[in-house]
Motif scaffolding. Structure first.
Motif, PDB file in Angstrom:
ATOM      1  N   PRO A 322      21.334  18.857  12.062  1.00  0.00           N
ATOM      2  CA  PRO A 322      19.878  18.705  11.374  1.00  0.00           C
ATOM      3  C   PRO A 322      18.992  19.546  12.224  1.00  0.00           C
ATOM      4  CG  PRO A 322      20.903  16.650  10.899  1.00  0.00           C
ATOM      5  CD  PRO A 322      21.923  17.667  11.860  1.00  0.00           C
ATOM      6  N   SER A 323      17.938  20.045  11.956  1.00  0.00           N
ATOM      7  CA  SER A 323      16.700  20.671  12.661  1.00  0.00           C
ATOM      8  C   SER A 323      16.190  19.575  13.355  1.00  0.00           C
ATOM      9  CB  SER A 323      15.831  21.244  11.743  1.00  0.00           C
ATOM     10  OG  SER A 323      15.384  20.564  10.869  1.00  0.00           O
ATOM     11  N   ALA A 324      15.446  19.691  14.730  1.00  0.00           N
ATOM     12  CA  ALA A 324      14.688  18.841  15.450  1.00  0.00           C
ATOM     13  C   ALA A 324      13.688  18.506  14.566  1.00  0.00           C
ATOM     14  CB  ALA A 324      14.432  19.669  16.829  1.00  0.00           C
ATOM     15  N   PRO A 325      13.315  17.232  14.685  1.00  0.00           N
ATOM     16  CA  PRO A 325      12.117  16.704  13.859  1.00  0.00           C
ATOM     17  C   PRO A 325      10.751  16.938  14.477  1.00  0.00           C
ATOM     18  CG  PRO A 325      13.183  14.945  15.156  1.00  0.00           C
ATOM     19  CD  PRO A 325      13.968  16.036  15.404  1.00  0.00           C
ATOM     20  N   GLU A 326       9.897  16.649  13.787  1.00  0.00           N
ATOM     21  CA  GLU A 326       8.485  16.889  14.226  1.00  0.00           C
ATOM     22  C   GLU A 326       8.293  15.956  15.499  1.00  0.00           C
ATOM     23  OE1 GLU A 326       6.612  19.370  13.856  1.00  0.00           O
ATOM     24  OE2 GLU A 326       7.783  20.244  12.091  1.00  0.00           O
ATOM     25  N   ALA A 327       7.338  16.224  16.246  1.00  0.00           N
ATOM     26  CA  ALA A 327       7.003  15.299  17.599  1.00  0.00           C
ATOM     27  C   ALA A 327       6.763  14.030  16.979  1.00  0.00           C
ATOM     28  CB  ALA A 327       5.908  15.909  18.360  1.00  0.00           C
ATOM     29  N   ASP A 328       5.933  13.836  15.948  1.00  0.00           N
ATOM     30  CA  ASP A 328       5.198  12.757  15.660  1.00  0.00           C
ATOM     31  C   ASP A 328       6.212  11.979  14.399  1.00  0.00           C
ATOM     32  OD1 ASP A 328       4.727  14.494  13.675  1.00  0.00           O
ATOM     33  OD2 ASP A 328       2.793  13.876  13.097  1.00  0.00           O
ATOM     34  N   ALA A 329       7.268  12.547  14.202  1.00  0.00           N
ATOM     35  CA  ALA A 329       8.033  12.069  12.973  1.00  0.00           C
ATOM     36  C   ALA A 329       8.654  10.890  13.477  1.00  0.00           C
ATOM     37  CB  ALA A 329       9.310  13.081  12.575  1.00  0.00           C
ATOM     38  N   ALA A 330       8.590   9.805  12.540  1.00  0.00           N
ATOM     39  CA  ALA A 330       9.302   8.596  13.025  1.00  0.00           C
ATOM     40  C   ALA A 330      10.505   8.123  12.317  1.00  0.00           C
ATOM     41  CB  ALA A 330       8.243   7.474  12.271  1.00  0.00           C
ATOM     42  N   PRO A 331      11.614   7.578  12.938  1.00  0.00           N
ATOM     43  CA  PRO A 331      12.938   7.637  12.313  1.00  0.00           C
ATOM     44  C   PRO A 331      12.679   6.291  11.238  1.00  0.00           C
ATOM     45  CG  PRO A 331      12.911   6.672  14.364  1.00  0.00           C
ATOM     46  CD  PRO A 331      11.509   7.315  14.204  1.00  0.00           C
ATOM     47  N   SER A 332      13.601   6.361  10.290  1.00  0.00           N
ATOM     48  CA  SER A 332      13.654   5.408   9.379  1.00  0.00           C
ATOM     49  C   SER A 332      14.809   4.483   9.320  1.00  0.00           C
ATOM     50  CB  SER A 332      13.431   5.863   7.786  1.00  0.00           C
ATOM     51  OG  SER A 332      14.508   6.865   7.678  1.00  0.00           O
ATOM     52  N   SER A 333      15.976   4.809  10.154  1.00  0.00           N
ATOM     53  CA  SER A 333      17.081   4.089  10.108  1.00  0.00           C
ATOM     54  C   SER A 333      17.924   4.391  11.327  1.00  0.00           C
ATOM     55  CB  SER A 333      18.041   4.790   8.953  1.00  0.00           C
ATOM     56  OG  SER A 333      18.612   5.859   9.123  1.00  0.00           O
ATOM     57  N   ALA A 334      19.064   3.436  11.702  1.00  0.00           N
ATOM     58  CA  ALA A 334      19.712   3.797  12.889  1.00  0.00           C
ATOM     59  C   ALA A 334      20.366   4.969  12.734  1.00  0.00           C
ATOM     60  CB  ALA A 334      20.465   2.621  12.973  1.00  0.00           C
ATOM     61  N   GLY A 335      20.834   5.459  11.790  1.00  0.00           N
ATOM     62  CA  GLY A 335      21.617   6.957  11.436  1.00  0.00           C
ATOM     63  C   GLY A 335      20.519   7.826  11.966  1.00  0.00           C
ATOM     64  N   ASP A 336      19.206   7.940  11.832  1.00  0.00           N
ATOM     65  CA  ASP A 336      18.351   9.195  11.928  1.00  0.00           C
ATOM     66  C   ASP A 336      18.316   9.074  13.689  1.00  0.00           C
ATOM     67  OD1 ASP A 336      17.785   9.452   9.581  1.00  0.00           O
ATOM     68  OD2 ASP A 336      15.711   8.318   9.285  1.00  0.00           O
ATOM     69  N   ASP A 352      12.804  15.622  22.467  1.00  0.00           N
ATOM     70  CA  ASP A 352      12.476  14.500  21.448  1.00  0.00           C
ATOM     71  C   ASP A 352      11.962  13.262  22.059  1.00  0.00           C
ATOM     72  OD1 ASP A 352      13.043  12.120  19.805  1.00  0.00           O
ATOM     73  OD2 ASP A 352      14.228  13.521  18.668  1.00  0.00           O
ATOM     74  N   PRO A 353      10.633  13.141  21.706  1.00  0.00           N
ATOM     75  CA  PRO A 353       9.721  12.107  22.395  1.00  0.00           C
ATOM     76  C   PRO A 353      10.260  10.804  22.184  1.00  0.00           C
ATOM     77  CG  PRO A 353       8.557  12.835  20.175  1.00  0.00           C
ATOM     78  CD  PRO A 353       9.916  13.386  20.410  1.00  0.00           C
ATOM     79  N   HIS A 354      11.211  10.366  21.420  1.00  0.00           N
ATOM     80  CA  HIS A 354      11.417   8.919  21.188  1.00  0.00           C
ATOM     81  C   HIS A 354      12.073   8.330  22.271  1.00  0.00           C
ATOM     82  CE1 HIS A 354      13.024   5.421  19.498  1.00  0.00           C
ATOM     83  NE2 HIS A 354      12.329   5.538  18.375  1.00  0.00           N
ATOM     84  N   PRO A 355      11.634   7.044  22.881  1.00  0.00           N
ATOM     85  CA  PRO A 355      12.305   6.382  23.924  1.00  0.00           C
ATOM     86  C   PRO A 355      13.544   6.267  24.057  1.00  0.00           C
ATOM     87  CG  PRO A 355      10.243   5.480  23.394  1.00  0.00           C
ATOM     88  CD  PRO A 355      10.552   6.355  21.944  1.00  0.00           C
ATOM     89  N   TRP A 356      14.311   5.707  22.855  1.00  0.00           N
ATOM     90  CA  TRP A 356      15.665   5.604  22.942  1.00  0.00           C
ATOM     91  C   TRP A 356      16.574   6.929  23.136  1.00  0.00           C
ATOM     92  CZ3 TRP A 356      19.799   6.828  19.639  1.00  0.00           C
ATOM     93  CH2 TRP A 356      21.026   5.907  19.872  1.00  0.00           C
TER      94      TRP A 356
END
Length: 787
Positions: A322-336, A352-356
């Motif tokens: 899947p294409s890279a998410p937008e910088a401010d896109a927030a995940p909605s599940s562990a799978g995301d 990807d800016p997400h800390p995890w």
């Protein structure tokens, strides 16, 4: 052991007379595709269908088509077809049963897998139960249907037609005969873009080009039960891919991807697991989340290693994430989050800016060695603990192994990681071909007496018991071998054989049996040696002059044991003349010994009994004379050599005969065995080359030479393709060359230039147009090879 048709005379007597003629034409192909047990099931199945009383056409179609079915999906499916036909006999006519038998090989070749073929029979059973009048027209169109549909698509197409036209016989005939608009419309709806059976050879070549080894690919019914398809998986070292893929259309920022690219990506990913994977992971005590993260980390590890060797794999695999998410896109599940991390491991641009996700990137970057697979377990557990905290903080639903899976369609289901082992090509091929090794046991006398049920079993039996000593019969007072006039044989040896049509080696495909040579009178061989005695003397002096033994002086050295007088005098002269002298004025004495082992391999096929044009001698007599002259010359020189011969009667019975081994003298016994050689059967050269190479590998000499003398091209009674055994012989020569064994072919066929160079390679063969000159040319050829 070759199984002949007349050995089943009791079964043949019960079959209709028309079946005998069909069997005569089909038996050769049946014997090539089936084992003795399979042939017995084949004939018993024909007898069962005959006793069913549904007409001769059913029996004839069965006899004619089952060998091809056995070649496509294995002989074990033949009894399954018989049982299916017997079960369906009460539900349909004999003509429909005959059509099922006639179309079975076509279906098996299209599906390419025994499991899929059994599922196809289930589809026929379903149709017979719901719309029996549609079965005959369906069988008439089955080749067209399977060229466009997967097995799952065929099942859904059949179910729709059976339900829609349950009570209308004419509509059933039109629908399943592809003459109604709704049948064609649904066929177009269910058809797939690319079938695995159509691209399987291309994928095999692709993987071999990447990794330099063979992989086995098998189709699975990816959409048999559901349209979503089945993920690739690895089982018993065999890569299983969906039987069909559609092109993936463009989706937002994601570009379109062809079905062939999806097949390449899935095959390359699974092959990387097999080549770069480590020991199996221990799943005891792991939660579903920890297991999923360990699998994700291991996928990233093997892909990173593969990309180091083949950088363009990165782009292939990235196109299916899947294409890279937008910088401010927030995940909605562990799978995301797991899928974002999987893409970031492949390409962290833009980051990807997400800390995890950043934590996962840092963990992989800190590994000291990507080849250590056990780091995947520790990293996966650490990431799972961190992700569990994110799930709790964000208030997401708990991790689901069914919903929160990796979404890249080329990724396998990772069952292999928990039962993994180092890739074993032989194990993979044996799992794919279901090769059955014959069991041979050495037992005690009492065990043999009390439990053996057939002391006269042949070499094709599933289990063979042997005694270390002779089995004596009480009443006759002699052994079984003596009573039958047989000599105890060593255990047969199984060798692989290269199949150029699929670019794979068939494991344990050829059975080679060493057989004793019955000696005759050595007088004819002695007469040949006496006739060529002047030639023997000249050859001995020539060989000794080319490579003398004993103490030799190595001259013109800068560092040696003593001064070399002539160069020292020349150096003094140069000094007096004011010129730069040559510093190489020393010499050393050393002992020189010939370090060579030669194995002469004679082609003893039936064609060697033909007379040489214009002479009374046969080709075999000339080969025997040339071998005797060469053997006597080598005996006088002291070079170790062996004289062996071979012929074949099908792949299950390759004969290998030893006239003289390396540790035996060329005495009267060896000359008698050479004189007792007989020419018969055919020329399966590849197996004989591999067995001769196994003898040479045991020699301590540095230079090992295999000289093959043949009067024709490789051929055998169970092979119709003239190129098949040529490619196998060439493969055997290449294998020996990699092991340091030089192979040279001497052909007595004037037309051999068209194929002998392809087998032995340029400058590694010779063609003797005048066969009568062989006794003179062979020793001279040996001189040229051992310079």
């Amino acid at each position: 052991m070759t199984v002949h048709l007349h050995q089943h005379h009791e079964l043949l007597a019960e079959l209709p007379s028309a079946a005998h003629e069909v069997l005569q034409g089909a038996w050769q192909e049946a014997a090539r595709a089936m084992s003795p047990r399979g042939l017995d099931n084949y004939l018993k199945g024909a007898l069962a269908l005959h006793q069913l009383g549904r007409g001769e056409e059913l029996v004839l179609n069965f006899l004619q088509q089952m060998p091809q079915l056995a070649r496509a999906v294995g002989e074990d499916e033949v009894p399954g077809v018989v049982n299916f036909l017997l079960a369906m006999a009460s539900k349909t006519s004999g003509q429909v049963l005959a059509l099922i038998a006639a179309s079975a090989p076509t279906v098996a070749e299209r599906l390419g897998d025994a499991t899929l073929f059994r599922q196809y029979l289930n589809v026929l059973e379903l149709l017979l139960a719901q719309a029996p009048h549609g079965l005959r027209p369906l069988l008439g169109q089955i080749e067209r249907l399977l060229a466009q549909l997967t097995l799952g698509g065929l099942r859904r197409w059949v179910q729709w037609g059976a339900k829609a036209h349950r009570g209308d016989i004419e509509a059933q005939v039109r629908y399943f005969g592809l003459s109604s608009p709704d049948a064609l419309a649904l066929l177009q709806q269910e058809r797939k873009g690319t079938l695995l059976v159509d691209v399987q050879r291309r994928l095999n070549r692709y993987l071999r080009a990447l990794w330099g080894r063979d992989f086995v690919l098998r189709p699975t019914a990816g959409d048999y039960e559901q349209r979503t398809g089945q993920r690739p998986f690895i089982e018993q070292m065999v890569i299983h891919l969906a039987d069909a893929y559609d092109d993936l259309p463009a989706n937002g920022a994601d570009p379109a991807v062809s079905a062939m690219a999806l097949y390449r990506a899935a095959a390359a990913h699974c092959a990387a697991h097999l080549v770069l994977g480590g020991a199996a992971f221990d799943e005891q005590g792991l939660s579903a989340l920890e297991r999923a993260l360990i699998e994700a980390v291991e996928d990233a590890r093997i892909e990173a290693l593969a990309i180091q060797r083949f950088p363009r794999l990165r782009q292939l695999w990235l196109s299916l994430h899947p294409s890279a998410p937008e910088a401010d896109a927030a995940p909605s599940s562990a799978g995301d989050l797991i899928n974002r991390l999987a893409r970031a491991w492949l390409q962290n641009d833009p980051p990807d800016p997400h800390p995890w996700v950043q934590q996962g990137l840092a963990l992989l970057a800190q590994w000291p060695d990507l080849h250590d697979a056990q780091h995947s377990r520790a990293s996966g557990i650490a990431l799972a603990a961190s992700l569990a905290e994110w799930i709790a903080v964000a208030g997401w639903a708990p991790f689901s192994a069914r919903l929160d899976v990796q979404r890249a369609p080329y990724r396998d289901d990772n069952r292999f990681l928990w039962q993994a082992a180092r890739y074993d090509e032989t194990q993979a091929l044996q799992a794919a071909w279901d090769a059955r090794q014959q069991v041979r046991r050495k037992v005690s006398l009492m065990e043999m007496v009390n439990e053996v049920n057939n002391e006269y079993a042949g070499d094709d039996a599933q289990e063979i018991w042997t005694l270390p000593t002779e089995f004596m019969l009480d009443q006759e007072g002699v052994s079984i071998n003596s009573l039958l006039g047989q000599t105890a044989l060593p255990d047969p040896v199984h060798y692989p054989e290269w199949d150029y049509t699929i670019q794979l080696s068939r494991p344990a495909w050829v059975t080679l049996q060493e057989r004793p040579v019955s000696g005759s009178d050595p007088a004819p061989v002695d007469a040949v040696l006496e006739q060529h005695r002047p030639l023997l003397g000249r050859l001995k002096h020539l060989i000794e002059a080319m490579s003398p033994q004993g103490m030799q002086r190595i001259r013109r050295l800068q560092d040696g044991d003593e001064i070399d007088l002539d160069p020292a005098i020349q150096a003094l002269i140069d000094l007096r003349l004011g010129q730069q002298p040559d510093p190489r004025i020393m010499m050393r004495r050393q002992v020189h010994q010939r370090d060579l082992a030669l194995l002469v391999l004679l082609d003893l096929s039936e064609s060697a009994n033909e007379k040489v044009h214009g002479q009374e001698q046969t080709v075999l007599e000339l080969m025997r004379a040339a071998s005797a002259i060469l053997a006597e010359t080598l005996t006088r020189i002291g070079d170790p050599f062996a004289l062996h011969g071979f012929c074949s009667d099908g792949r299950h019975d390759v004969h290998y005969l030893r006239c003289k081994d390396f540790d035996q003298p060329f005495d009267a016994g060896a000359r008698a065995r050479l004189g007792g050689l007989q020419a018969r059967f055919s020329t399966r050269m590849g197996a004989a080359l591999r067995h001769a190479g196994a003898q040479l590998r045991q020699r301590p000499q540095k230079k090992r030479l295999l000289l093959v003398i043949t009067d024709g091209e490789p051929a055998d009674r169970d092979v119709r393709d003239p190129q098949y055994l040529r490619h196998d012989a060439r493969r055997a020569v290449e294998e020996l060359q990699r092991e340091g064994i030089q192979t040279f072919g001497l052909s007595l066929d004037p037309r051999a230039d068209t194929y002998v160079e392809r087998i032995f390679g340029a400058r590694h063969y010779a063609v003797i147009d005048r066969i009568e000159r062989l006794p003179e040319r062979l020793p001279q050829l040996y001189l040229g090879l051992t310079r």
